[in-house]
Design an enzyme around this catalytic site. Structure first.
Site, PDB file in Angstrom:
ATOM      1  CG  ASP A 310      -1.589   1.267   1.504  1.00  0.00           C
ATOM      2  OD1 ASP A 310      -2.266   1.749   0.580  1.00  0.00           O
ATOM      3  OD2 ASP A 310      -1.454   1.808   2.615  1.00  0.00           O
ATOM      4  CG  ASP A 502      -1.799   2.236   6.795  1.00  0.00           C
ATOM      5  OD1 ASP A 502      -2.004   3.315   7.366  1.00  0.00           O
ATOM      6  OD2 ASP A 502      -1.956   2.079   5.570  1.00  0.00           O
ATOM      7  CG  ASP A 506      -4.311  -1.003   2.894  1.00  0.00           C
ATOM      8  OD1 ASP A 506      -4.487  -0.726   1.699  1.00  0.00           O
ATOM      9  OD2 ASP A 506      -3.741  -0.247   3.700  1.00  0.00           O
TER      10      ASP A 506
END
Length: 614
Positions: A310, A502, A506
């Site tokens: 990410d 995080d 996600d």
């Protein structure tokens, strides 16, 4: 351990009595007492397992020792008991060292905390009674008693026990502090932000305890075949004794061969091949700030051949800052535009909104009161300020030059509207993590493939950041379900995918991946629950290290299985086609058990972590 030591002492004394022609009854008494000291625990465990209709290798060893004594080979039987008890003690030591290396962290947390009450009076309470919102006082040289944010004071704090960093970290107002770390020369006041059961230290211990209670697929397979294999060994032992005896063979030599076969064919070393190295690796990772949730998770981490990252909060710090303000109207200055935006965002919990308010406060601007705050999902916020409707939104179709320039530079542009007309552009940038470039390089070297960047951000900003860190595969403007689709596509290509993230958005992709790692400091609860591992200090570099450590643990498991199986094959073959002396069979079998246990323990060392991080 003490029973193993007592058993060894009795055996050595019995052997000395025999060597120096002492009374036979005395040497036998010493040997039989050695049997009792070293064999009672395995016999008990074996009988308990038998009650559950499972055949335990402990029982096989005890039966073999009793069989040896029954034909007068009491020395050989005692030797078997001593070595078996010693290998069992070493296994216990291995397990205890694994647990102690992590549980010792709990002892770092002080038992008491000094808390300020509403009147500012200090009172001492048990550390477990500290509540979220309490302000704890930490004097120079004391250990921090709660996870929280510094609200007063400045000091250097040694937090190597949590983050692994050798140098003390400067802590001042707004910084995060961890329970169990050691305060330096300054006094601190810290507002607790986590319940004592949820501190970083407590979470490390809880996760490793949970991991210790799980078994990897390799271990589950070994457990399955152990029962069947042990039954085969018993049947083969009976046949090896009964058939030659029926054919007229000598009782003593036949029984001795059968007992030797039972010993050398028992799968003790095979059983110990898997969990010691895996638990050692989990404990080592825990000491260095990476929580691996289970042995199965470790096994999945070892198979990683592609990493998907990410962007916001993972490759970047996740704390955006306003880096510039552009005014689009002559009647408003930059500060005036920022003050309007901060007023509208004052009721927002969005990271961009907090960044706008923080910048206005940093410039000491007067933020006017706002009424009628309303969040605009997917766009921004709206509020009424001084009779005007002010909106702070994503640009959408309205794209003044300042918006295009900001995005071309890799930043995020936010448009400020007054009564529907653009009056300013806020330029916001999220900072790249300091270790990001080196971490991506390590991931690429480890997996032989560049990581994949998954982000909901625009293509221009994402590509600029990817170029800075060395990522070539960039997927942009993704919704959470589209991230899942990308992970599915990568899996369909045959990749074993690890997703690191995080945010809540996600979590679906992390669940869809083979394995996942969450950023512990900034990670949402759902993300932390979904992930197989958590990096406590949000250090990207530890992702490649923990995958390398998991791979090394897998190699140790394979090596242990090869060692154990090879020695069993050699000793069994020797016993069946030749004459294998019982003491030599005992030494070979139990020696292999000790060898694999010690081999697994090597993964507890700091050297193992350093080698994995190269």
């Amino acid at each position: 351990m003490r029973w193993a030591v007592l058993s060894l002492g009795l055996f050595v004394t019995g052997a000395a009595t025999q060597v120096f022609d002492g009374p036979q009854w005395l040497s036998w008494a010493l040997y039989l007492t050695c049997y009792a000291a070293g064999g009672w625990a395995p016999a008990r465990d074996g009988l308990l397992a038998l009650r559950e209709k499972t055949l335990d290798v402990d029982l096989l060893m005890v039966l073999a020792a009793i069989g040896a004594a029954s034909i007068g080979q009491v020395f050989d039987g005692a030797l078997l008991i001593v070595i078996f008890a010693t290998s069992g003690a070493l296994e216990d030591v291995a397990t205890k060292r694994t647990q102690d290396s992590v549980n010792g962290l709990l002892e770092l947390s002080p038992q008491e905390a000094v808390v300020l009450d509403a009147s500012g009076t200090e009172r001492t309470v048990a550390a477990r009674e500290v509540q979220i919102g309490d302000v704890v006082v930490v004097r120079p040289g004391e250990r921090v008693s709660a996870d929280g944010l510094v609200v007063e004071g400045t000091s250097e704090v040694d937090q190597s026990t949590i983050t692994g960093e050798p140098l003390p970290a400067v802590k001042t107002v707004g910084d995060e502090a961890f329970a169990g770390t050691v305060n330096g020369s300054g006094a601190l006041r810290i507002r607790a932000t986590r319940d004592p059961s949820e501190t970083v230290v407590a979470r490390i211990v809880a996760m490793v305890a949970e991991a210790s209670a799980t078994k990897a697929k390799t271990q589950l397979f070994i457990d399955t075949i152990e029962q069947r294999y042990s039954a085969v060994v018993v049947v083969a032992t009976v046949a090896l004794f009964a058939v030659p005896l029926a054919a007229g063979a000598d009782l003593q030599s036949t029984l001795l061969r059968a007992m030797t076969f039972m010993i050398v064919a028992s799968p003790c070393a095979v059983v110990l091949s898997t969990m010691p190295p895996m638990l050692s690796a989990i404990a080592n990772a825990g000491r260095h700030g990476v929580l691996i949730k289970s042995a199965l998770a470790l096994e999945r981490l070892a198979g990683t051949d592609l990493i998907a990252l990410d962007k916001t909060g993972t490759l970047t710090t996740g704390t955006p800052e306003v880096t510039g303000v552009v005014t689009l109207t002559a009647d408003l200055t930059e500060d005036a535009v920022l003050a309007l935006a901060a007023a509208a965002e004052s009721g927002s919990e969005h990271p961009l909104g907090r960044a706008v308010v923080a910048e206005a406060r940093a410039r000491a601007l007067r933020i006017p009161p706002a009424r009628g705050f309303r969040a605009l999902p997917g766009r921004g916020v709206r509020a009424e300020i001084g009779g005007d409707v002010v909106e702070v939104v994503s640009p959408g179709e309205l794209r003044p030059d300042a918006v295009s320039q900001t995005e071309a530079d890799g930043g995020t542009a936010v448009l400020v509207l007054r009564d529907g007309h653009p009056v300013g552009v806020l330029q916001i940038r999220d900072h790249l993590r300091a270790e990001a470039v080196e971490a991506v390089r390590a991931m690429t070297a480890l997996t032989k493939a560049s990581p994949v960047l998954l982000t909901g951000d625009n293509r221009t900003a994402a590509n600029l950041l990817a170029n800075r860190v060395g990522i070539t595969d960039v997927r942009t403007e993704l919704l959470p379900e589209q991230k899942v689709d990308v992970v599915g596509e990568l899996r369909d290509r045959g990749h074993h995918v690890l997703v690191a993230g995080d945010g809540v958005n996600d979590a679906p992709a992390m669940a869809a991946a083979h394995t996942s790692v969450a950023m512990g400091r900034s990670g949402a609860d759902l993300t932390l629950d979904t992930a197989d591992a958590v990096t406590v200090r949000d250090d990207l570099a530890t992702i490649a290290t923990v995958v390398a450590l998991a791979r090394r643990a897998r190699r140790v498991v394979v090596a242990n299985l090869v060692i154990a199986a090879s020695i069993i094959v050699v000793l069994v073959t020797w016993d069946l086609v030749g004459h294998l002396p019982l003491p030599l069979g005992v030494a070979g079998h139990e020696g292999s058990t000790i060898l694999v246990a010690l081999n697994g323990l090597r993964l507890l060392s700091g050297r193992a972590w350093r080698r994995a991080s190269r």
